[in-house]
Design a protein around this motif. Sequence first.
Motif, PDB file in Angstrom:
ATOM      1  N   LEU A 119       1.289  -1.070   0.275  1.00 34.18           N
ATOM      2  CA  LEU A 119       0.107   0.309  -0.253  1.00 34.18           C
ATOM      3  C   LEU A 119       1.043   1.505  -0.063  1.00 34.18           C
ATOM      4  O   LEU A 119       1.205   1.411   0.872  1.00 34.18           O
ATOM      5  CB  LEU A 119      -0.872   0.098   1.182  1.00 34.18           C
ATOM      6  CG  LEU A 119      -2.333   0.652   1.373  1.00 34.18           C
ATOM      7  CD1 LEU A 119      -3.145   0.035  -0.086  1.00 34.18           C
ATOM      8  CD2 LEU A 119      -2.789   0.915   2.413  1.00 34.18           C
ATOM      9  N   ASP A 120       0.969   1.675  -1.137  1.00 35.68           N
ATOM     10  CA  ASP A 120       2.335   2.661  -1.315  1.00 35.68           C
ATOM     11  C   ASP A 120       1.184   3.679  -1.560  1.00 35.68           C
ATOM     12  O   ASP A 120      -0.057   3.462  -2.009  1.00 35.68           O
ATOM     13  CB  ASP A 120       2.745   2.581  -2.976  1.00 35.68           C
ATOM     14  CG  ASP A 120       3.840   3.281  -2.840  1.00 35.68           C
ATOM     15  OD1 ASP A 120       4.084   3.767  -2.313  1.00 35.68           O
ATOM     16  OD2 ASP A 120       3.334   4.578  -4.016  1.00 35.68           O
ATOM     17  N   GLY A 121       2.146   4.691  -0.564  1.00 41.26           N
ATOM     18  CA  GLY A 121       1.311   6.239  -0.732  1.00 41.26           C
ATOM     19  C   GLY A 121       0.499   6.245   0.797  1.00 41.26           C
ATOM     20  O   GLY A 121      -0.493   7.286   1.479  1.00 41.26           O
ATOM     21  N   ARG A 243       2.990  18.954 -11.252  1.00 36.15           N
ATOM     22  CA  ARG A 243       1.349  17.860 -10.582  1.00 36.15           C
ATOM     23  C   ARG A 243       2.222  16.900  -9.785  1.00 36.15           C
ATOM     24  O   ARG A 243       3.023  16.288 -10.472  1.00 36.15           O
ATOM     25  CB  ARG A 243       0.535  16.841 -11.213  1.00 36.15           C
ATOM     26  CG  ARG A 243      -0.295  17.801 -12.047  1.00 36.15           C
ATOM     27  CD  ARG A 243      -1.299  18.469 -11.855  1.00 36.15           C
ATOM     28  NE  ARG A 243      -2.718  19.268 -12.563  1.00 36.15           N
ATOM     29  CZ  ARG A 243      -2.160  20.445 -12.260  1.00 36.15           C
ATOM     30  NH1 ARG A 243      -1.086  21.374 -12.438  1.00 36.15           N
ATOM     31  NH2 ARG A 243      -3.127  21.320 -12.938  1.00 36.15           N
ATOM     32  N   TYR A 244       1.700  17.046  -8.401  1.00 37.35           N
ATOM     33  CA  TYR A 244       2.452  16.172  -7.700  1.00 37.35           C
ATOM     34  C   TYR A 244       1.258  15.413  -6.277  1.00 37.35           C
ATOM     35  O   TYR A 244       0.495  16.402  -5.079  1.00 37.35           O
ATOM     36  CB  TYR A 244       3.661  16.303  -6.684  1.00 37.35           C
ATOM     37  CG  TYR A 244       4.094  15.844  -6.036  1.00 37.35           C
ATOM     38  CD1 TYR A 244       4.972  15.724  -4.678  1.00 37.35           C
ATOM     39  CD2 TYR A 244       5.203  14.847  -6.037  1.00 37.35           C
ATOM     40  CE1 TYR A 244       5.616  14.563  -3.924  1.00 37.35           C
ATOM     41  CE2 TYR A 244       6.401  13.698  -5.881  1.00 37.35           C
ATOM     42  CZ  TYR A 244       6.120  13.614  -4.582  1.00 37.35           C
ATOM     43  OH  TYR A 244       6.896  12.964  -3.536  1.00 37.35           O
ATOM     44  N   ILE A 245       1.319  14.156  -6.417  1.00 40.91           N
ATOM     45  CA  ILE A 245      -0.138  13.882  -5.240  1.00 40.91           C
ATOM     46  C   ILE A 245       0.374  13.359  -4.370  1.00 40.91           C
ATOM     47  O   ILE A 245      -0.071  12.686  -3.636  1.00 40.91           O
ATOM     48  CB  ILE A 245      -0.775  12.890  -6.117  1.00 40.91           C
ATOM     49  CG1 ILE A 245      -1.492  12.896  -8.061  1.00 40.91           C
ATOM     50  CG2 ILE A 245      -1.701  12.180  -5.494  1.00 40.91           C
ATOM     51  CD1 ILE A 245      -1.631  11.976  -8.760  1.00 40.91           C
ATOM     52  N   LEU A 263      10.407  12.949 -10.769  1.00 43.55           N
ATOM     53  CA  LEU A 263      11.421  12.761  -9.478  1.00 43.55           C
ATOM     54  C   LEU A 263      11.382  12.423  -8.615  1.00 43.55           C
ATOM     55  O   LEU A 263      10.638  13.448  -8.041  1.00 43.55           O
ATOM     56  CB  LEU A 263      11.813  14.787 -10.374  1.00 43.55           C
ATOM     57  CG  LEU A 263      11.458  15.285 -11.588  1.00 43.55           C
ATOM     58  CD1 LEU A 263      11.831  16.804 -11.761  1.00 43.55           C
ATOM     59  CD2 LEU A 263      12.591  14.441 -12.910  1.00 43.55           C
ATOM     60  N   TYR A 264      12.455  11.732  -8.127  1.00 38.11           N
ATOM     61  CA  TYR A 264      12.342  11.910  -6.622  1.00 38.11           C
ATOM     62  C   TYR A 264      14.215  11.404  -6.733  1.00 38.11           C
ATOM     63  O   TYR A 264      14.853  10.433  -6.774  1.00 38.11           O
ATOM     64  CB  TYR A 264      11.363  10.188  -5.986  1.00 38.11           C
ATOM     65  CG  TYR A 264      12.173  10.990  -4.866  1.00 38.11           C
ATOM     66  CD1 TYR A 264      12.550  10.937  -3.402  1.00 38.11           C
ATOM     67  CD2 TYR A 264      10.812  11.032  -4.300  1.00 38.11           C
ATOM     68  CE1 TYR A 264      12.204  11.743  -1.961  1.00 38.11           C
ATOM     69  CE2 TYR A 264      10.306  12.542  -2.691  1.00 38.11           C
ATOM     70  CZ  TYR A 264      11.454  11.923  -1.944  1.00 38.11           C
ATOM     71  OH  TYR A 264      10.894  12.465  -0.590  1.00 38.11           O
ATOM     72  N   PRO A 265      14.640  12.716  -6.566  1.00 40.10           N
ATOM     73  CA  PRO A 265      16.548  12.391  -6.226  1.00 40.10           C
ATOM     74  C   PRO A 265      16.407  12.424  -4.582  1.00 40.10           C
ATOM     75  O   PRO A 265      15.713  12.274  -4.264  1.00 40.10           O
ATOM     76  CB  PRO A 265      16.298  14.629  -6.351  1.00 40.10           C
ATOM     77  CG  PRO A 265      15.372  15.050  -7.173  1.00 40.10           C
ATOM     78  CD  PRO A 265      14.151  14.090  -6.262  1.00 40.10           C
TER      79      PRO A 265
HETATM   80  P1  P6P Z   1       7.279  12.169  -0.625  1.00 42.93           P
HETATM   81  C1  P6P Z   1       4.928   7.283  -1.119  1.00 42.93           C
HETATM   82  O1  P6P Z   1       5.273   7.427   0.229  1.00 42.93           O
HETATM   83  C2  P6P Z   1       6.493   7.448  -1.662  1.00 42.93           C
HETATM   84  O2  P6P Z   1       7.448   6.173  -1.544  1.00 42.93           O
HETATM   85  C3  P6P Z   1       5.449   7.350  -3.294  1.00 42.93           C
HETATM   86  O3  P6P Z   1       3.996   6.905  -3.719  1.00 42.93           O
HETATM   87  C4  P6P Z   1       5.359   9.302  -3.216  1.00 42.93           C
HETATM   88  O4  P6P Z   1       5.873   9.817  -4.576  1.00 42.93           O
HETATM   89  C5  P6P Z   1       6.543   9.038  -2.400  1.00 42.93           C
HETATM   90  O5  P6P Z   1       7.322   8.398  -1.007  1.00 42.93           O
HETATM   91  C6  P6P Z   1       6.266  10.695  -1.502  1.00 42.93           C
HETATM   92  O6  P6P Z   1       7.272  11.403  -1.016  1.00 42.93           O
HETATM   93  O7  P6P Z   1       8.828  12.863   0.287  1.00 42.93           O
HETATM   94  O8  P6P Z   1       7.517  14.006  -0.999  1.00 42.93           O
HETATM   95  O9  P6P Z   1       6.282  12.763   1.112  1.00 42.93           O
END
Ligand code: P6P
Length: 338
Positions: A119-121, A243-245, A263-265
Amino acid sequence: MQENNKTLGEFIIENQKDFPYSSGELSRIFNSIKLAAKVVSHKVNKAGLVDIIGGVGEKNVQGEDQQKLDVYANEIFIQTLINREIVCGIASEENDDFITVEGSDKSHNNKYVLLMDPLDGSSNIDVNVSVGTIFSVYRRITPIGTPVTLEDFLQPGINQVAAGYVIYGTSTMLVYTTGCGVNGFTLNPAIGSFYLSHPKMTIPADGSIYSVNEGNYVHFPQGVKDYIKYCQLEEEDRPYTSRYIGSLASDIHRNIIKGGIYLYPTSSKAVKGKLRLLYECNPMAFIVEQAGGKASDGFDRVMEIVPTSLHERSAFFCGSTNMVNKIEDCMLKAKLSK
Ligand code: P6P
């Protein structure tokens, strides 16, 4: 959506050629995921009504507060797979170590391992924003008949035989690839069937959406800062839309359909990045590459990274090919100018 669309089950049967070398086990894995996704979807959609939201006071291996739905989803996917005896091992974001799955006769004759973020997010759960399940399937590399080992899980993403995500959002969708393109299915909750709603999904080579947590801007590497400023410049086809959910499956899904980059740097706060290589980056990379896009750690193809630990993290830049190429240029220029 027309109910005369193919169901997921019918689609799998008609496309057995897309499940190579599989004696039906891979199809059975998908049937198991389909069932678990329906059960989790039902729970997620009731989350606001019954007492299953909110933390359980425990922390997972990532040191993150475990939400009740995290724990529930993890148990549902694991039990559904174990009960059907169709994989030899399971790794999950919610479990410190991998799970060895043996047959009722104590055998180890199955040939696939599954890795997942159940359950991601989950931080979005309490605010009614979509969450997702992300999964990745590999053929084991140690001999069939012996208990699965860590080596079976620490494979580069190029070895994946299947990957997919479920989005529990305005509707519940299952999107997957077995290396023969990407197809999306939408659940009709009234019937309990997934119907083919997004056949042959492809991501545009260019896009005008960038997805990043800009709250971390000051901590980003210079190349990422340069790219974000490029996105915001008033010239040519820009500025892009931000756009960032905060839910990987939803952000990636939107970017596949509309074009865009996620992007997740790395940063001074997350020196290895935040996303987990094995059950977030690699499955999404497989899907996006199969849709015609690209997935990079800023310098190299994510799917060629050889993992060294189950929960290792990676920088992750994924989406429209030309947009990923642009940020790789920015990263290289910044590196060379040091
Ligand atoms: P931040 C959710 O925890 C997750 O793994 C991804 O689904 C999401 O894109 C990211 O981390 C969000 O992280 O640090 O922006 O809250």
